[in-house]
Design an enzyme around this catalytic site. Structure first.
Site, short mmCIF file in Angstrom:
data_model
loop_
_atom_site.label_atom_id
_atom_site.label_comp_id
_atom_site.label_asym_id
_atom_site.label_seq_id
_atom_site.Cartn_x
_atom_site.Cartn_y
_atom_site.Cartn_z
N HIS A 1 -24.36 13.46 20.52
CA HIS A 1 -23.83 12.58 19.46
C HIS A 1 -23.12 11.41 20.15
O HIS A 1 -22.89 11.45 21.37
CB HIS A 1 -22.85 13.33 18.55
CG HIS A 1 -21.62 13.81 19.27
ND1 HIS A 1 -21.33 15.13 19.44
CD2 HIS A 1 -20.62 13.12 19.89
CE1 HIS A 1 -20.21 15.24 20.12
NE2 HIS A 1 -19.75 14.03 20.42
N ASP B 1 5.42 -5.01 6.01
CA ASP B 1 6.05 -6.30 6.32
C ASP B 1 6.12 -7.24 5.11
O ASP B 1 7.09 -8.01 4.98
CB ASP B 1 5.42 -6.97 7.54
CG ASP B 1 3.91 -7.06 7.43
OD1 ASP B 1 3.36 -6.65 6.39
OD2 ASP B 1 3.29 -7.55 8.38
N THR C 1 4.25 2.36 5.71
CA THR C 1 2.85 1.91 5.75
C THR C 1 2.07 2.82 6.68
O THR C 1 2.57 3.21 7.74
CB THR C 1 2.71 0.44 6.25
OG1 THR C 1 1.32 0.19 6.54
CG2 THR C 1 3.52 0.15 7.49
N GLN D 1 -7.61 7.92 3.14
CA GLN D 1 -6.62 8.01 4.24
C GLN D 1 -5.19 7.80 3.74
O GLN D 1 -4.23 8.15 4.41
CB GLN D 1 -6.93 6.94 5.31
CG GLN D 1 -8.22 7.18 6.03
CD GLN D 1 -8.72 5.93 6.74
OE1 GLN D 1 -8.47 5.74 7.91
NE2 GLN D 1 -9.42 5.06 6.03
N MET E 1 -8.81 2.81 8.42
CA MET E 1 -7.95 1.74 7.92
C MET E 1 -7.00 1.23 9.01
O MET E 1 -6.95 1.78 10.11
CB MET E 1 -7.14 2.23 6.73
CG MET E 1 -7.84 2.03 5.41
SD MET E 1 -6.74 2.39 4.04
CE MET E 1 -7.70 1.71 2.69
N GLY E 2 -6.22 0.24 8.64
CA GLY E 2 -5.23 -0.28 9.58
C GLY E 2 -5.08 -1.79 9.49
O GLY E 2 -4.44 -2.40 10.34
N ARG F 1 1.01 -5.02 -5.15
CA ARG F 1 1.17 -6.18 -4.27
C ARG F 1 1.48 -7.35 -5.21
O ARG F 1 0.71 -7.64 -6.11
CB ARG F 1 -0.11 -6.45 -3.49
CG ARG F 1 -0.52 -5.25 -2.61
CD ARG F 1 -1.62 -5.62 -1.65
NE ARG F 1 -2.18 -4.44 -1.01
CZ ARG F 1 -1.64 -3.82 0.06
NH1 ARG F 1 -0.52 -4.28 0.59
NH2 ARG F 1 -2.22 -2.76 0.59
N GLY G 1 0.83 -1.21 0.00
CA GLY G 1 0.00 0.00 0.00
C GLY G 1 0.86 1.25 0.00
O GLY G 1 1.82 1.34 0.77
#
Ligand code: F6P
Length: 330
Positions: A221, A108, A130, A257, A174-175, A77, A16
């Site tokens: 909220h 990684d 990353t 992101q 994300m993550g 990738r 990514g």
């Protein structure tokens, strides 16, 4: 000209993309040229290495990229790097192009490819790139800071509309399987709940109780930051709306992101790391990864570094909960 142990290096970005990768490419290129080393940009990560998609890079080629998001070398990738044939072709490309050192920028997966190449005699140095921050050997990875800032600003905006409509908002960040972006953004926006893949117990009742309690206390909220590793934000919103009777919406921030101009920290740290990777190759080192630890840039043995593990900070996780539960409406 310095007495470098390598004559020609290749630079690639893989996996990514992350804001700041261009700063690392620029620094590595110009550092190398300053040492009398030729530079070849490998396009599309290992895919380009396997298929010999390579172009020379000079100092001008990397002008003004320090502030640009993405990667000028493109990224991919590459499944072929998991095969013996792919690895052999990658080694051959290096030999055919006179590349005697590789700077591999990525996560990684990128590092596993670099280790495989170094075992086959190619000098490799890894640079952690990353947005996920999920490389245990380093406290900084290129792109994490920018991604957090981008996500934080987006969440702030959702918070405005969520408050206006007195809604519950589930915002997915994300993550992959790591909760760093979720934890940092959750704390930074003062989220009511932060769901982290490392520790989430799937107890939705607890979240529902929390929403009902804070509503009774006058909260208008309820922001739930949900990490990608947990996912299913839309379904979660439907269930929570049904259980609470309060309007709930899910927002998945997604690839925005990963884009945008890098923050100052990402430009600066990526620059140091890119340059250091070249310094290491010039000194004749290989199979090392550049890392940031204890406020310093260091290099570590690649294989040892990849075996390291790290947990989320318990203190930060507890703090996120304490701040949310203790001050909501009292
Ligand atoms: O590793 C960075 C990352 O953005 C992760 O957070 C996410 O899980 C993944 O990449 C998405 O990958 P892709 O862009 O290939 O869908």
């Amino acid at each position: 000209m310095e007495n470098s142990k390598v004559k020609t290096i290749g630079i690639l970005t893989s996996g990514g993309d992350a804001p700041g990768m261009n700063a690392a490419i620029r620094a590595a290129t110009r550092r190398a040229i300053g040492k009398g080393i030729k530079v070849k940009g490998i396009l599309k990560g290992y895919d380009g290495l396997i298929h010999n998609e390579i172009r020379d890079l000079n100092g001008r080629d990397v002008s003004e990229i320090v502030r640009r998001g993405g990667t000028i070398l493109y990224s991919a990738r590459c499944m072929d790097m998991h095969t013996e044939e792919g690895l052999e072709r990658a080694v051959k490309t290096c030999r055919d192009n006179g590349i005697d050192g590789l700077v591999c920028i990525g996560g990684d997966g990128t590092f596993r490819g670099a280790i495989a190449l170094s075992r086959r005699g190619i000098n490799t140095i890894g640079v952690p790139g990353t947005i996920d921050l999920d490389i245990a050997c380093t406290e900084y990875t290129i792109g994490f800071d920018s991604a957090c800032n981008t996500a934080m600003e987006a969440i702030d905006k959702v918070l405005d509309t969520s408050t206006s409509h007195e809604r519950i908002s589930i915002i997915e960040v994300m993550g992959r399987n790591a909760g760093y972006i979720a934890l940092w953004c959750g704390i930074a926006v003062g989220a009511e709940d932060i769901l982290l893949p490392e520790i989430y117990d799937y107890d939705e009742e607890q979240i529902i109780d929390h929403i009902i309690t804070t509503r009774k206390k006058g909260k208008r909220h309820h922001i739930i930051i949900n990490a990608e590793g947990i996912g299913h934000s839309q379904a979660m919103a439907k269930r929570i709306e049904a259980a609470t009777g309060i309007n709930a919406r899910a927002t998945i921030l997604g690839h925005m992101q990963r884009g945008g101009s890098p923050t100052c920290r990402d430009r600066m740290y990526a620059t140091v790391m890119g340059a250091m990777a070249v310094d290491l190759l010039a000194e004749g080192k290989s199979s090392r990864v550049v890392a940031y630890r204890d406020n310093d840039f260091v290099d570590l043995d690649f294989e040892e570094a990849l075996k390291m593990t790290r947990n989320l900070s318990e203190y930060e996780v507890d703090l996120a909960k304490a701040l949310s539960y203790n001050i909501s409406g009292d």
